[in-house]
Scaffold this active site. Structure first.
Site, mmCIF file in Angstrom:
data_model
loop_
_atom_site.group_PDB
_atom_site.id
_atom_site.type_symbol
_atom_site.label_atom_id
_atom_site.label_comp_id
_atom_site.label_asym_id
_atom_site.label_seq_id
_atom_site.Cartn_x
_atom_site.Cartn_y
_atom_site.Cartn_z
ATOM 1 N N SER A 86 0.821 -1.216 0.000
ATOM 2 C CA SER A 86 0.000 0.000 0.000
ATOM 3 C C SER A 86 0.852 1.261 0.000
ATOM 4 O O SER A 86 2.007 1.250 0.423
ATOM 5 C CB SER A 86 -0.907 0.020 1.233
ATOM 6 O OG SER A 86 -1.607 -1.185 1.368
HETATM 7 N N1 SAH Z 1 -0.556 -5.102 3.981
HETATM 8 C C1 SAH Z 1 0.197 -5.405 2.787
HETATM 9 C C2 SAH Z 1 -0.552 -5.023 1.526
HETATM 10 C C3 SAH Z 1 -1.146 -6.226 0.991
HETATM 11 S S1 SAH Z 1 -2.128 -6.170 -0.459
HETATM 12 C C4 SAH Z 1 1.574 -4.792 2.840
HETATM 13 O O1 SAH Z 1 1.896 -4.081 3.799
HETATM 14 O O2 SAH Z 1 2.370 -5.058 1.927
HETATM 15 C C5 SAH Z 1 -3.412 -7.262 0.050
HETATM 16 C C6 SAH Z 1 -3.018 -8.678 0.354
HETATM 17 O O3 SAH Z 1 -4.191 -9.369 0.771
HETATM 18 C C7 SAH Z 1 -2.471 -9.468 -0.854
HETATM 19 O O4 SAH Z 1 -1.213 -9.968 -0.554
HETATM 20 C C8 SAH Z 1 -3.500 -10.593 -1.026
HETATM 21 O O5 SAH Z 1 -2.926 -11.807 -1.463
HETATM 22 C C9 SAH Z 1 -4.076 -10.711 0.376
HETATM 23 N N2 SAH Z 1 -5.386 -11.356 0.484
HETATM 24 C C10 SAH Z 1 -6.426 -11.325 -0.391
HETATM 25 N N3 SAH Z 1 -7.462 -12.044 0.086
HETATM 26 C C11 SAH Z 1 -7.090 -12.526 1.311
HETATM 27 C C12 SAH Z 1 -7.714 -13.338 2.305
HETATM 28 N N4 SAH Z 1 -8.944 -13.815 2.139
HETATM 29 N N5 SAH Z 1 -7.013 -13.638 3.410
HETATM 30 C C13 SAH Z 1 -5.744 -13.180 3.600
HETATM 31 N N6 SAH Z 1 -5.093 -12.419 2.690
HETATM 32 C C14 SAH Z 1 -5.753 -12.087 1.566
#
Ligand code: SAH
Length: 237
Positions: A86
């Site tokens: 993000s």
């Molecule tokens: N917080 C992260 C940003 C992640 S983007 C950072 O600091 O880099 C969102 C993430 O959510 C992705 O990696 C995606 O694979 C994950 N995601 C999507 N659906 C999900 C679910 N049901 N449970 C856990 N993770 C999930």
């Protein structure tokens, strides 16, 4: 003779200062401090713990090699597997609104790169993070461990939270969904806060602050955001 030795020492010292590694470290530190000042403080984030965590966590360690030069830019960045880290401001906003403090037990849904988890660790929180893509969960676990952050990373569907570690003081969801998952409300402590992007996938969503009160939940719209969608199928890679 002694003079010559001193000169050699001084020269070696200079060469060390000019080595690419040291230069890169300095550049990143400067870029990071500038990021906090220009992108975070100027947009109204004031929690000193959030600000010092953003000043200390090396964001460039959480992005792929070819993205390092852009690690402190005002933007999300690709981290592979179709996912993103993000935008720094959004991380700061979500962390501040979640109202976490040292010792808070925090659940993150969507570990991704591990950067948000590291920020929470740097603030002294006890961090549990769930990621649905196994390869990302493993990579984030490695990065966090290498840098000395003690977040616990799990491979699974974060829709269900982590019942065995509930209740949580705060929950931060970093992928979007069209409703607030009931298991997450259940696993939030009374008085606890959740920050979650709610809305249609691949579109504009509302970042919601959800507070659990004795009479149910109270929500506040924090503004428009765009997150990758929460998916429901476990992926190896
Ligand atoms: N917080 C992260 C940003 C992640 S983007 C950072 O600091 O880099 C969102 C993430 O959510 C992705 O990696 C995606 O694979 C994950 N995601 C999507 N659906 C999900 C679910 N049901 N449970 C856990 N993770 C999930």
């Amino acid at each position: 003779m002694r003079k010559v030795t001193s000169i050699i020492f001084i020269l070696v010292g200079f060469l060390f200062l000019l080595s690419p590694e040291v230069l890169a470290k300095d550049n990143f530190q400067e870029a990071r401090l500038r990021m906090v000042q220009e992108q975070i403080e100027q947009r109204g984030i004031t929690d000193p713990l959030v600000l010092s965590a953003l000043r200390s966590v090396p964001r460039h360690e959480f992005v792929p090699e070819n993205m390092k030069p852009f690690a402190y830019e005002d933007t999300p960045l690709p981290i592979g597997y179709g996912q993103t880290i993000s935008q720094p401001y959004i991380v700061a906003l979500m962390t501040e609104k979640a109202g976490v403090k040292p010792g808070s037990r925090v659940l993150e849904v969507g570990t991704g790169s591990g950067y948000q988890a590291a920020i929470l660790c740097a603030m002294g929180c006890e961090v549990y993070s769930v990621e649905i893509i196994k390869a990302l969960a493993e990579r984030a676990r490695e990065t966090l461990e290498r840098l000395g952050y003690s977040a616990k990373v799990f491979w699974g569907d974060g829709y269900f939270g982590l019942k065995e570690f509930a209740p949580f003081d705060a929950i931060i969801v970093t992928c979007s969904i069209d409703h607030i998952p009931p298991p997450l409300i259940e696993q939030l402590k009374e008085g606890g806060k959740m920050v979650i992007p709610v809305g249609p996938p691949w579109s504009i969503q509302s970042l919601l602050l959800v507070e659990k009160t004795p009479d149910g939940i109270r929500t506040q719209d924090l503004g428009a955001v765009r997150f990758v969608p929460l998916t429901r199928t476990l992926r190896e890679k």
